[in-house]
Design a protein around this motif. Structure first.
Motif, PDB file in Angstrom:
ATOM      1  N   SER A  35      -5.216  74.741 -17.426  1.00 38.87           N
ATOM      2  CA  SER A  35      -5.689  76.114 -17.260  1.00 38.87           C
ATOM      3  C   SER A  35      -5.794  76.484 -15.776  1.00 38.87           C
ATOM      4  O   SER A  35      -5.367  77.570 -15.362  1.00 38.87           O
ATOM      5  N   ASP A  36      -6.350  75.576 -14.967  1.00 38.00           N
ATOM      6  CA  ASP A  36      -6.459  75.823 -13.520  1.00 38.00           C
ATOM      7  C   ASP A  36      -5.076  75.966 -12.892  1.00 38.00           C
ATOM      8  O   ASP A  36      -4.850  76.843 -12.056  1.00 38.00           O
TER       9      ASP A  36
ATOM     10  N   THR B 283       5.874  76.988  -6.660  1.00 40.10           N
ATOM     11  CA  THR B 283       5.661  76.532  -8.031  1.00 40.10           C
ATOM     12  C   THR B 283       5.549  75.016  -8.090  1.00 40.10           C
ATOM     13  O   THR B 283       4.610  74.475  -8.697  1.00 40.10           O
ATOM     14  N   THR B 284       6.475  74.314  -7.489  1.00 34.75           N
ATOM     15  CA  THR B 284       6.454  72.851  -7.555  1.00 34.75           C
ATOM     16  C   THR B 284       5.223  72.281  -6.857  1.00 34.75           C
ATOM     17  O   THR B 284       4.652  71.305  -7.333  1.00 34.75           O
ATOM     18  N   ASP B 285       4.812  72.896  -5.757  1.00 32.73           N
ATOM     19  CA  ASP B 285       3.604  72.422  -5.058  1.00 32.73           C
ATOM     20  C   ASP B 285       2.365  72.551  -5.947  1.00 32.73           C
ATOM     21  O   ASP B 285       1.517  71.660  -5.973  1.00 32.73           O
ATOM     22  N   ILE B 286       2.266  73.660  -6.661  1.00 30.94           N
ATOM     23  CA  ILE B 286       1.114  73.879  -7.545  1.00 30.94           C
ATOM     24  C   ILE B 286       1.090  72.844  -8.663  1.00 30.94           C
ATOM     25  O   ILE B 286       0.048  72.243  -8.942  1.00 30.94           O
ATOM     26  N   PHE B 287       2.231  72.595  -9.293  1.00 29.64           N
ATOM     27  CA  PHE B 287       2.273  71.619 -10.376  1.00 29.64           C
ATOM     28  C   PHE B 287       1.921  70.219  -9.871  1.00 29.64           C
ATOM     29  O   PHE B 287       1.176  69.487 -10.520  1.00 29.64           O
ATOM     30  N   GLN B 288       2.444  69.849  -8.719  1.00 35.13           N
ATOM     31  CA  GLN B 288       2.157  68.526  -8.167  1.00 35.13           C
ATOM     32  C   GLN B 288       0.674  68.390  -7.806  1.00 35.13           C
ATOM     33  O   GLN B 288       0.071  67.347  -8.027  1.00 35.13           O
TER      34      GLN B 288
ATOM     35  N   GLY C  51      -1.141  67.644 -10.924  1.00 36.85           N
ATOM     36  CA  GLY C  51      -0.642  66.496 -11.687  1.00 36.85           C
ATOM     37  C   GLY C  51      -0.029  66.892 -13.018  1.00 36.85           C
ATOM     38  O   GLY C  51      -0.162  66.184 -14.009  1.00 36.85           O
ATOM     39  N   ILE C  52       0.664  68.029 -13.027  1.00 34.40           N
ATOM     40  CA  ILE C  52       1.290  68.552 -14.242  1.00 34.40           C
ATOM     41  C   ILE C  52       2.803  68.438 -14.090  1.00 34.40           C
ATOM     42  O   ILE C  52       3.360  68.813 -13.069  1.00 34.40           O
ATOM     43  N   GLN C  53       3.468  67.924 -15.124  1.00 33.74           N
ATOM     44  CA  GLN C  53       4.930  67.856 -15.124  1.00 33.74           C
ATOM     45  C   GLN C  53       5.471  69.227 -15.534  1.00 33.74           C
ATOM     46  O   GLN C  53       4.780  69.997 -16.201  1.00 33.74           O
ATOM     47  N   TYR C  54       6.725  69.488 -15.168  1.00 32.60           N
ATOM     48  CA  TYR C  54       7.277  70.815 -15.426  1.00 32.60           C
ATOM     49  C   TYR C  54       8.791  70.787 -15.516  1.00 32.60           C
ATOM     50  O   TYR C  54       9.434  69.849 -15.056  1.00 32.60           O
ATOM     51  N   HIS C  55       9.329  71.844 -16.113  1.00 34.37           N
ATOM     52  CA  HIS C  55      10.765  72.136 -16.116  1.00 34.37           C
ATOM     53  C   HIS C  55      10.904  73.619 -15.832  1.00 34.37           C
ATOM     54  O   HIS C  55      10.161  74.434 -16.398  1.00 34.37           O
TER      55      HIS C  55
END
Length: 161
Positions: free
Chosen positions: A57-58, A20-25, A28-32
């Motif tokens: 979306s991607d 999950t964290t790899d995909i967000f990084q 370039g999307i921040q997350y919690h």
């Protein structure tokens, strides 16, 4: 937590966190991450909003694919989407950008979302939270009124605080 899963919240996060964290990084999307909930967010100028929505979306599409490889399912029907900004900035966002596609589901932009029990509206005025606060204060006021009972010849008075 995926419904029917035997994993606890910490085990679920440990099971999905690395991917999950790899995909967000990557996008370039921040997350919690909150047990079974994931909150993603980013910011941009209005002129860059189409690119941001495309990245979002991607990212969510890739996340859904990753979850599927772990035998999990992203529930798009429970997803919410909101733009935050001033009234004048929000009015400049084209109507076609008021929805995001997650798999085969289209999620329409909301005016108010609930985040950890707090209502956030698109202009961050917190009108719904304030309204809810006043409602609960009025309820507490009614509890505050003393309730008196007479026990034998003594008068006992109590008040809830």
């Amino acid at each position: 937590m995926p419904q029917g899963s035997g994993l606890g919240p910490i085990q679920f996060i440990a099971y999905t966190e690395n991917t999950t964290t790899d995909i967000f990084q990557k996008h370039g999307i921040q997350y919690h991450l909150f047990a079974d909930d994931t909150q993603v967010y980013s910011f941009s100028q209005v002129r860059d909003a189409p690119a941001l929505l495309s990245r979002l979306s991607d990212c969510i599409g890739e996340l859904a694919t990753s979850y599927a490889s772990h035998r999990l399912q992203l529930n798009a029907t429970k997803s919410e989407f909101i733009w935050f900004g001033s009234r004048s900035v929000l009015s400049k966002i084209p109507q076609q950008l008021h929805q995001v596609t997650i798999g085969s589901t289209t999620v329409h932009c909301c005016d108010v979302v609930r985040d950890l029990g707090v209502y956030l509206d698109s202009e961050l005025t917190m009108k719904k939270t304030v309204s809810s606060g006043y409602y609960h204060l009025r309820k507490l006021y009614h509890l505050h009124r003393p309730v008196c009972h007479e026990a034998a010849s003594n008068v006992v008075c109590s008040a809830a605080h």
